[in-house]
Scaffold this motif. Structure first.
Motif, PDB file in Angstrom:
ATOM      1  N   SER A   1      -5.941  -5.792  -5.202  1.00  0.00           N
ATOM      2  CA  SER A   1      -5.451  -5.749  -6.590  1.00  0.00           C
ATOM      3  C   SER A   1      -3.963  -5.385  -6.637  1.00  0.00           C
ATOM      4  O   SER A   1      -3.531  -4.540  -7.432  1.00  0.00           O
ATOM      5  N   ILE A   2      -3.195  -6.019  -5.775  1.00  0.00           N
ATOM      6  CA  ILE A   2      -1.752  -5.778  -5.720  1.00  0.00           C
ATOM      7  C   ILE A   2      -1.024  -6.826  -6.557  1.00  0.00           C
ATOM      8  O   ILE A   2      -1.284  -8.023  -6.447  1.00  0.00           O
ATOM      9  N   GLN A   3      -0.140  -6.355  -7.418  1.00  0.00           N
ATOM     10  CA  GLN A   3       0.696  -7.233  -8.224  1.00  0.00           C
ATOM     11  C   GLN A   3       2.027  -7.425  -7.499  1.00  0.00           C
ATOM     12  O   GLN A   3       2.730  -6.457  -7.216  1.00  0.00           O
ATOM     13  N   LEU A   4       2.364  -8.669  -7.179  1.00  0.00           N
ATOM     14  CA  LEU A   4       3.618  -8.925  -6.493  1.00  0.00           C
ATOM     15  C   LEU A   4       4.806  -8.472  -7.345  1.00  0.00           C
ATOM     16  O   LEU A   4       4.796  -8.627  -8.562  1.00  0.00           O
ATOM     17  N   ASP A   5       5.817  -7.913  -6.690  1.00  0.00           N
ATOM     18  CA  ASP A   5       7.026  -7.515  -7.406  1.00  0.00           C
ATOM     19  C   ASP A   5       8.211  -8.350  -6.920  1.00  0.00           C
ATOM     20  O   ASP A   5       8.044  -9.288  -6.136  1.00  0.00           O
ATOM     21  N   ARG A   6       9.406  -7.993  -7.372  1.00  0.00           N
ATOM     22  CA  ARG A   6      10.594  -8.774  -7.033  1.00  0.00           C
ATOM     23  C   ARG A   6      10.842  -8.796  -5.518  1.00  0.00           C
ATOM     24  O   ARG A   6      11.239  -9.813  -4.954  1.00  0.00           O
TER      25      ARG A   6
END
Length: 397
Positions: free
Chosen positions: A183-188
């Motif tokens: 459940s990891i949200q990709l970041d910049r």
């Protein structure tokens, strides 16, 4: 949703067919179950390579032993001491001592620091720099058993380890497996790393398409995004495409920095467009992005390549006026050139300034200067340079 985003990025990798032969990283040891077990089953002392000089191997084994002893100090393990970790991994990697690297990094699991994600990230990054991606992945997978939380930060470190180890196929696998599972949200940072991976593969269309994915997920590209892209475009002489990116940067009001300009400077010089490189230096200054030693080295190289002695010397003086510290690249490039052109007075000045700044010129270059001065009957100057060189070397011992 993360799964949708990652499936699209995963699809870009599938669309990109590459037959490049990629280096294999050493296979990891069997994963340990807990931090206690990790300490108990730490790797045995590394074995020496029978083809290597016994004295060199003894030095490296002694270095490993001392490093592990130093690690018992909590102060040594702090982020401020990370330079020591980087130094030993770099040295062991150069000697192809991957089992030694595994030994010192597995040794870190016995310390409570391993429960801190920042510490784990440092270890994952070190494995990546050594080209040991499988070991980086193994450590990432072990983190829950070591009571260390995994977030997008450690996932980004693993992505970066992929790129550093040139295991680009593994980037695709990670994107398809890890974010949805954890459940990891990709970041910049995630997107920038994926862009870098595509650039390394020369898959420029795919790299540009990642910007669209970022914006769909309400993430704007930053100066690092453009620096990665512009660096790759300029290295591949894609000036027209790079110019479009510069325009896009302006449209998005992203302010370029010196790292944005330097690849363009090097590309212009490589294309023998030295006058445009000089104009770009002036543009940098006008826009508040002060040139650094790498900027000046690019311009000096242009004049060295075109055998323009006076301009090469002038830009060296411009660099000094800007307060840029000399580096060995400047000293050697300019030093050999002025010796070739017979300007031993300037070569002497360059050597003296380098030595006073703690940047010792190469021995072969010093010999050229000394011999040139002697040939011109400037014996006292030659003696002075020899003594300065001896003094600086003795001070560093």
């Amino acid at each position: 949703m993360p799964s949708t985003v990652c499936s699209r990025l995963h699809g870009l990798f599938i669309a990109r067919k590459t037959t490049a032969t990629l280096p294999k990283s050493p296979k990891p040891a069997t994963a340990t179950a807990t931090a206690t077990e990790a300490a108990a089953t730490a790797p045995s002392p590394p074995q020496s390579d029978p083809s290597e000089s016994p004295s060199e191997d003894r030095k490296l084994r002694a270095l490993v032993k001392k490093f592990k002893k130093d690690c018992d100090s909590s102060r040594f393990r702090r982020p401020s001491g990370h330079g020591a970790y980087q130094f030993i991994v770099r040295r062991l990697s150069a000697a192809q001592k991957f089992s030694y690297i595994e030994d010192i990094l597995e040794h870190q699991k016995q310390y409570k620091d391993i429960t801190n994600e920042g510490f784990a990230i440092r270890l994952i990054s070190l494995y990546g720099k050594a080209g040991m991606f499988d070991h980086a992945r193994k450590l990432f997978d072990e983190l829950p058993q070591l009571n260390c939380e995994r977030t997008v930060r450690s996932f980004n470190a693993l992505l970066s380890a992929c790129v550093k180890a040139k295991k680009f196929d593994k980037v695709r696998e990670l994107l398809s497996e890890v974010p949805e599972k954890l459940s990891i949200q990709l970041d910049r940072v995630s997107y920038n790393t994926v862009i870098k991976s595509f650039c390394e593969l020369s898959a420029f269309d795919s790299a540009l398409s990642v910007i669209d994915e970022m914006e769909k997920n309400e993430l704007e590209p930053d100066v690092i995004t453009f620096n990665i892209l512009l660096g790759a475009f300029h290295r591949n002489n894609k000036f027209a495409d790079a110019d479009k990116l510069w325009t896009l940067m302006e449209d998005k009001k992203i302010v370029p920095n010196v790292r944005t300009y330097n690849p363009k400077l090097r590309a212009l010089v490589a294309a023998n467009r030295i006058s445009e490189a000089v104009e770009l230096i002036e543009e940098m200054r006008s826009k508040g992005s002060n040139p650094d030693v790498f900027s000046y080295n690019a311009v000096i190289k242009g004049f060295v390549d075109s055998q323009n002695l006076e301009e090469a010397k002038r830009w060296y003086k411009e660099m000094a006026k800007d307060g840029c510290e000399l580096d060995i690249a400047t000293v050697s490039m300019l030093g050999y050139f002025v010796c070739k052109m017979g300007d031993f007075d300037f070569a002497l000045e360059l050597c003296k300034e380098a030595i006073s700044g703690g940047c010792i010129p190469y021995k072969t270059m010093m010999q050229l200067v000394v011999h040139g001065l002697i040939k011109e009957s400037k014996i006292e100057d030659a003696k002075e340079l020899v003594e300065l060189g001896k003094l600086q070397i003795s001070m560093e011992k």
